[in-house]
Write a protein that holds these residues in place. Structure first.
Motif, PDB file in Angstrom:
ATOM      1  N   ASN A   1      71.951  19.446  -4.461  1.00  0.00           N
ATOM      2  CA  ASN A   1      73.404  19.407  -4.393  1.00  0.00           C
ATOM      3  C   ASN A   1      73.760  18.146  -3.628  1.00  0.00           C
ATOM      4  O   ASN A   1      73.011  17.715  -2.763  1.00  0.00           O
ATOM      5  CB  ASN A   1      73.918  20.653  -3.663  1.00  0.00           C
ATOM      6  CG  ASN A   1      75.397  20.839  -3.813  1.00  0.00           C
ATOM      7  OD1 ASN A   1      76.159  19.875  -3.853  1.00  0.00           O
ATOM      8  ND2 ASN A   1      75.821  22.084  -3.899  1.00  0.00           N
ATOM      9  N   THR A   2      74.904  17.555  -3.917  1.00  0.00           N
ATOM     10  CA  THR A   2      75.279  16.316  -3.235  1.00  0.00           C
ATOM     11  C   THR A   2      75.596  16.547  -1.765  1.00  0.00           C
ATOM     12  O   THR A   2      75.521  15.618  -0.972  1.00  0.00           O
ATOM     13  CB  THR A   2      76.486  15.655  -3.925  1.00  0.00           C
ATOM     14  OG1 THR A   2      77.562  16.591  -3.969  1.00  0.00           O
ATOM     15  CG2 THR A   2      76.137  15.198  -5.312  1.00  0.00           C
ATOM     16  N   GLU A   3      75.942  17.759  -1.397  1.00  0.00           N
ATOM     17  CA  GLU A   3      76.280  18.055  -0.007  1.00  0.00           C
ATOM     18  C   GLU A   3      75.065  18.505   0.799  1.00  0.00           C
ATOM     19  O   GLU A   3      74.913  18.156   1.958  1.00  0.00           O
ATOM     20  CB  GLU A   3      77.366  19.125   0.046  1.00  0.00           C
ATOM     21  CG  GLU A   3      78.663  18.674  -0.591  1.00  0.00           C
ATOM     22  CD  GLU A   3      79.646  19.812  -0.775  1.00  0.00           C
ATOM     23  OE1 GLU A   3      79.372  20.923  -0.303  1.00  0.00           O
ATOM     24  OE2 GLU A   3      80.684  19.574  -1.394  1.00  0.00           O
ATOM     25  N   LYS A   4      74.195  19.316   0.189  1.00  0.00           N
ATOM     26  CA  LYS A   4      73.040  19.852   0.909  1.00  0.00           C
ATOM     27  C   LYS A   4      71.919  20.147  -0.086  1.00  0.00           C
ATOM     28  O   LYS A   4      72.108  20.898  -1.037  1.00  0.00           O
ATOM     29  CB  LYS A   4      73.444  21.131   1.645  1.00  0.00           C
ATOM     30  CG  LYS A   4      72.331  21.787   2.408  1.00  0.00           C
ATOM     31  CD  LYS A   4      72.867  23.036   3.091  1.00  0.00           C
ATOM     32  CE  LYS A   4      71.752  23.891   3.601  1.00  0.00           C
ATOM     33  NZ  LYS A   4      72.254  25.159   4.126  1.00  0.00           N
TER      34      LYS A   4
ATOM     35  N   THR B   1      71.075  16.021   3.438  1.00  0.00           N
ATOM     36  CA  THR B   1      72.043  15.475   2.495  1.00  0.00           C
ATOM     37  C   THR B   1      71.388  14.339   1.720  1.00  0.00           C
ATOM     38  O   THR B   1      70.868  13.399   2.325  1.00  0.00           O
ATOM     39  CB  THR B   1      73.275  14.931   3.252  1.00  0.00           C
ATOM     40  OG1 THR B   1      73.805  15.982   4.052  1.00  0.00           O
ATOM     41  CG2 THR B   1      74.330  14.450   2.284  1.00  0.00           C
ATOM     42  N   PRO B   2      71.388  14.402   0.383  1.00  0.00           N
ATOM     43  CA  PRO B   2      70.764  13.328  -0.395  1.00  0.00           C
ATOM     44  C   PRO B   2      71.586  12.044  -0.317  1.00  0.00           C
ATOM     45  O   PRO B   2      72.807  12.074  -0.276  1.00  0.00           O
ATOM     46  CB  PRO B   2      70.718  13.881  -1.815  1.00  0.00           C
ATOM     47  CG  PRO B   2      71.733  14.942  -1.860  1.00  0.00           C
ATOM     48  CD  PRO B   2      71.888  15.469  -0.483  1.00  0.00           C
ATOM     49  N   GLU B   3      70.869  10.933  -0.263  1.00  0.00           N
ATOM     50  CA  GLU B   3      71.484   9.619  -0.229  1.00  0.00           C
ATOM     51  C   GLU B   3      70.929   8.801  -1.387  1.00  0.00           C
ATOM     52  O   GLU B   3      69.896   9.127  -1.948  1.00  0.00           O
ATOM     53  CB  GLU B   3      71.164   8.921   1.095  1.00  0.00           C
ATOM     54  CG  GLU B   3      71.629   9.688   2.318  1.00  0.00           C
ATOM     55  CD  GLU B   3      71.089   9.097   3.608  1.00  0.00           C
ATOM     56  OE1 GLU B   3      70.260   8.174   3.544  1.00  0.00           O
ATOM     57  OE2 GLU B   3      71.495   9.575   4.675  1.00  0.00           O
ATOM     58  N   LYS B   4      71.613   7.729  -1.713  1.00  0.00           N
ATOM     59  CA  LYS B   4      71.164   6.783  -2.754  1.00  0.00           C
ATOM     60  C   LYS B   4      70.864   7.507  -4.070  1.00  0.00           C
ATOM     61  O   LYS B   4      69.822   7.298  -4.684  1.00  0.00           O
ATOM     62  CB  LYS B   4      69.936   6.001  -2.295  1.00  0.00           C
ATOM     63  CG  LYS B   4      70.116   5.242  -1.021  1.00  0.00           C
ATOM     64  CD  LYS B   4      68.814   4.571  -0.640  1.00  0.00           C
ATOM     65  CE  LYS B   4      68.858   4.041   0.761  1.00  0.00           C
ATOM     66  NZ  LYS B   4      67.573   3.554   1.226  1.00  0.00           N
ATOM     67  N   ILE B   5      71.746   8.359  -4.517  1.00  0.00           N
ATOM     68  CA  ILE B   5      71.539   9.110  -5.756  1.00  0.00           C
ATOM     69  C   ILE B   5      71.758   8.178  -6.944  1.00  0.00           C
ATOM     70  O   ILE B   5      72.805   7.550  -7.066  1.00  0.00           O
ATOM     71  CB  ILE B   5      72.494  10.312  -5.842  1.00  0.00           C
ATOM     72  CG1 ILE B   5      72.259  11.265  -4.676  1.00  0.00           C
ATOM     73  CG2 ILE B   5      72.314  11.042  -7.170  1.00  0.00           C
ATOM     74  CD1 ILE B   5      73.277  12.371  -4.570  1.00  0.00           C
TER      75      ILE B   5
ATOM     76  N   VAL C   1      66.197  12.007   0.728  1.00  0.00           N
ATOM     77  CA  VAL C   1      66.695  13.054   1.624  1.00  0.00           C
ATOM     78  C   VAL C   1      65.973  12.918   2.962  1.00  0.00           C
ATOM     79  O   VAL C   1      64.741  12.869   3.008  1.00  0.00           O
ATOM     80  CB  VAL C   1      66.459  14.462   1.038  1.00  0.00           C
ATOM     81  CG1 VAL C   1      66.978  15.524   1.986  1.00  0.00           C
ATOM     82  CG2 VAL C   1      67.105  14.596  -0.322  1.00  0.00           C
ATOM     83  N   LYS C   2      66.759  12.870   4.027  1.00  0.00           N
ATOM     84  CA  LYS C   2      66.185  12.829   5.368  1.00  0.00           C
ATOM     85  C   LYS C   2      66.125  14.249   5.899  1.00  0.00           C
ATOM     86  O   LYS C   2      67.137  14.891   6.121  1.00  0.00           O
ATOM     87  CB  LYS C   2      67.036  11.958   6.289  1.00  0.00           C
ATOM     88  CG  LYS C   2      66.989  10.498   5.926  1.00  0.00           C
ATOM     89  CD  LYS C   2      67.812   9.663   6.861  1.00  0.00           C
ATOM     90  CE  LYS C   2      67.766   8.212   6.417  1.00  0.00           C
ATOM     91  NZ  LYS C   2      68.652   7.363   7.201  1.00  0.00           N
TER      92      LYS C   2
END
Length: 173
Positions: free
Chosen positions: A77-80, A107-111, A126-127
Protein backbone atom coordinates in the motif's frame (compact mmCIF):
# COMPACT_ATOMS: atom_id res chain seq x y z
CA UNK A 1 -46.13 -29.06 -52.00
CA UNK A 2 -42.44 -29.51 -52.74
CA UNK A 3 -41.93 -25.74 -52.84
CA UNK A 4 -43.61 -25.29 -49.46
CA UNK A 5 -41.46 -28.04 -48.02
CA UNK A 6 -38.27 -26.59 -49.46
CA UNK A 7 -39.16 -23.08 -48.21
CA UNK A 8 -39.81 -24.46 -44.72
CA UNK A 9 -36.54 -26.38 -44.81
CA UNK A 10 -34.55 -23.26 -45.81
CA UNK A 11 -36.35 -21.16 -43.19
CA UNK A 12 -35.68 -23.78 -40.50
CA UNK A 13 -31.97 -23.94 -41.42
CA UNK A 14 -31.64 -20.12 -41.12
CA UNK A 15 -33.31 -20.16 -37.71
CA UNK A 16 -31.07 -22.94 -36.45
CA UNK A 17 -27.94 -21.10 -37.64
CA UNK A 18 -29.04 -17.98 -35.78
CA UNK A 19 -29.60 -19.99 -32.59
CA UNK A 20 -26.19 -21.66 -32.80
CA UNK A 21 -24.46 -18.38 -33.58
CA UNK A 22 -25.62 -16.90 -30.26
CA UNK A 23 -23.93 -19.57 -28.14
CA UNK A 24 -20.37 -18.78 -27.14
CA UNK A 25 -17.63 -21.27 -27.69
CA UNK A 26 -15.26 -22.43 -24.98
CA UNK A 27 -12.48 -20.34 -26.51
CA UNK A 28 -14.62 -17.19 -26.38
CA UNK A 29 -15.59 -17.85 -22.74
CA UNK A 30 -11.95 -18.46 -21.81
CA UNK A 31 -10.89 -15.25 -23.58
CA UNK A 32 -13.56 -13.29 -21.70
CA UNK A 33 -12.37 -14.69 -18.35
CA UNK A 34 -8.75 -13.82 -19.19
CA UNK A 35 -9.73 -10.29 -20.21
CA UNK A 36 -11.70 -9.85 -16.97
CA UNK A 37 -8.70 -11.07 -14.93
CA UNK A 38 -6.40 -8.65 -16.80
CA UNK A 39 -8.73 -5.75 -15.98
CA UNK A 40 -8.77 -6.80 -12.32
CA UNK A 41 -4.95 -6.98 -12.19
CA UNK A 42 -4.65 -3.59 -13.91
CA UNK A 43 -7.02 -2.05 -11.35
CA UNK A 44 -4.97 -3.51 -8.47
CA UNK A 45 -1.71 -2.18 -9.93
CA UNK A 46 -3.19 1.26 -10.65
CA UNK A 47 -4.52 1.52 -7.09
CA UNK A 48 -1.10 0.50 -5.69
CA UNK A 49 -2.98 -1.53 -3.09
CA UNK A 50 -2.68 -5.32 -3.29
CA UNK A 51 -1.73 -8.42 -1.32
CA UNK A 52 1.08 -10.69 -2.49
CA UNK A 53 0.67 -14.28 -1.24
CA UNK A 54 3.88 -16.30 -1.47
CA UNK A 55 3.65 -19.90 -2.65
CA UNK A 56 7.32 -20.71 -3.38
CA UNK A 57 10.67 -19.39 -2.12
CA UNK A 58 13.80 -19.36 -4.25
CA UNK A 59 16.82 -18.54 -2.06
CA UNK A 60 20.09 -17.42 -3.63
CA UNK A 61 22.05 -20.48 -4.70
CA UNK A 62 19.41 -22.92 -3.49
CA UNK A 63 16.47 -24.96 -4.64
CA UNK A 64 12.96 -23.64 -4.52
CA UNK A 65 10.88 -24.41 -1.45
CA UNK A 66 7.11 -24.80 -1.62
CA UNK A 67 5.27 -22.95 1.14
CA UNK A 68 2.12 -24.25 2.81
CA UNK A 69 -1.12 -22.62 3.91
CA UNK A 70 -0.74 -19.21 2.18
CA UNK A 71 0.21 -17.60 5.49
CA UNK A 72 3.18 -15.68 4.09
CA UNK A 73 2.35 -12.33 2.58
CA UNK A 74 3.39 -8.83 1.65
CA UNK A 75 0.59 -6.27 1.83
CA UNK A 76 1.57 -3.41 -0.48
CA UNK A 77 0.00 0.00 0.00
CA UNK A 78 1.32 3.50 -0.64
CA UNK A 79 0.75 4.45 2.99
CA UNK A 80 1.95 1.31 4.79
CA UNK A 81 3.57 -1.86 3.51
CA UNK A 82 3.56 -4.90 5.80
CA UNK A 83 5.65 -7.99 5.16
CA UNK A 84 5.82 -11.43 6.80
CA UNK A 85 7.85 -13.77 4.60
CA UNK A 86 10.19 -16.65 5.47
CA UNK A 87 13.90 -16.30 4.81
CA UNK A 88 16.30 -19.05 3.75
CA UNK A 89 19.82 -17.94 3.07
CA UNK A 90 22.73 -15.98 4.40
CA UNK A 91 22.21 -13.18 6.88
CA UNK A 92 25.04 -10.72 7.45
CA UNK A 93 24.09 -8.44 10.31
CA UNK A 94 21.10 -9.86 12.19
CA UNK A 95 20.62 -10.00 15.94
CA UNK A 96 21.02 -13.45 17.45
CA UNK A 97 17.70 -15.15 18.20
CA UNK A 98 15.66 -12.88 15.94
CA UNK A 99 12.43 -13.79 14.17
CA UNK A 100 14.23 -15.49 11.31
CA UNK A 101 12.00 -14.24 8.54
CA UNK A 102 11.66 -11.00 6.65
CA UNK A 103 9.23 -9.00 8.75
CA UNK A 104 8.83 -5.27 8.44
CA UNK A 105 6.41 -2.37 8.25
CA UNK A 106 7.13 0.88 6.50
CA UNK A 107 6.13 3.43 3.93
CA UNK A 108 7.28 2.60 0.39
CA UNK A 109 9.37 5.20 -1.39
CA UNK A 110 10.52 5.60 -5.00
CA UNK A 111 7.58 3.61 -6.40
CA UNK A 112 8.01 2.94 -10.12
CA UNK A 113 5.54 1.05 -12.29
CA UNK A 114 6.49 -0.11 -15.76
CA UNK A 115 4.06 -1.82 -18.14
CA UNK A 116 5.47 -4.25 -20.67
CA UNK A 117 3.65 -6.32 -23.24
CA UNK A 118 3.13 -9.31 -20.93
CA UNK A 119 3.50 -8.00 -17.38
CA UNK A 120 3.95 -5.12 -14.95
CA UNK A 121 7.20 -4.39 -13.14
CA UNK A 122 6.85 -2.54 -9.84
CA UNK A 123 9.87 -1.28 -7.92
CA UNK A 124 9.82 0.26 -4.44
CA UNK A 125 12.08 0.82 -1.46
CA UNK A 126 10.82 0.30 2.09
CA UNK A 127 12.72 1.32 5.20
CA UNK A 128 12.02 -1.10 8.02
CA UNK A 129 13.03 -0.78 11.64
CA UNK A 130 16.55 -2.20 11.18
CA UNK A 131 17.01 -2.55 7.43
CA UNK A 132 16.21 -1.13 3.99
CA UNK A 133 14.40 -3.42 1.53
CA UNK A 134 14.37 -3.02 -2.25
CA UNK A 135 11.28 -4.74 -3.66
CA UNK A 136 10.77 -5.71 -7.28
CA UNK A 137 7.46 -7.25 -8.30
CA UNK A 138 6.90 -8.85 -11.68
CA UNK A 139 3.13 -9.18 -12.02
CA UNK A 140 1.78 -11.21 -14.92
CA UNK A 141 -1.58 -10.51 -16.54
CA UNK A 142 -3.09 -13.73 -15.16
CA UNK A 143 -2.42 -12.70 -11.52
CA UNK A 144 0.77 -14.68 -11.01
CA UNK A 145 3.62 -12.70 -9.53
CA UNK A 146 7.27 -12.86 -8.59
CA UNK A 147 8.80 -10.80 -5.79
CA UNK A 148 12.54 -10.20 -5.41
CA UNK A 149 13.86 -8.67 -2.20
CA UNK A 150 17.31 -7.18 -1.74
CA UNK A 151 18.32 -5.89 1.66
CA UNK A 152 21.46 -4.61 3.38
CA UNK A 153 21.59 -7.36 6.01
CA UNK A 154 20.52 -10.44 4.05
CA UNK A 155 21.25 -12.20 0.79
CA UNK A 156 18.98 -11.73 -2.23
CA UNK A 157 15.82 -13.87 -2.18
CA UNK A 158 12.91 -14.36 -4.54
CA UNK A 159 9.31 -15.52 -4.04
CA UNK A 160 6.67 -16.77 -6.47
CA UNK A 161 2.98 -16.38 -5.76
CA UNK A 162 -0.13 -14.45 -6.68
CA UNK A 163 -1.52 -10.99 -6.11
CA UNK A 164 -5.06 -10.44 -4.97
CA UNK A 165 -7.17 -7.63 -3.61
CA UNK A 166 -6.42 -6.99 0.05
CA UNK A 167 -8.85 -8.39 2.57
CA UNK A 168 -10.66 -5.57 4.31
CA UNK A 169 -12.02 -5.69 7.86
CA UNK A 170 -15.58 -5.88 6.52
CA UNK A 171 -14.76 -9.01 4.46
CA UNK A 172 -13.29 -10.82 7.47
CA UNK A 173 -16.54 -10.64 9.47
Amino acid sequence: MKTKLSILLVLFSFLSIVCFAQEKTKKELKAERELEKQKEIKALIDSKNFLFEAQKVIPQGGRFIILDYNTYFLKFNTEKTTCDLPFFGRAYNISYGGDGGIKFEGTPEKIQIEKTKRNYIIRATVKGKNDVYDLMFTVFLNGGASLSITSNNRAFISYDGIIIAPKSEENKK
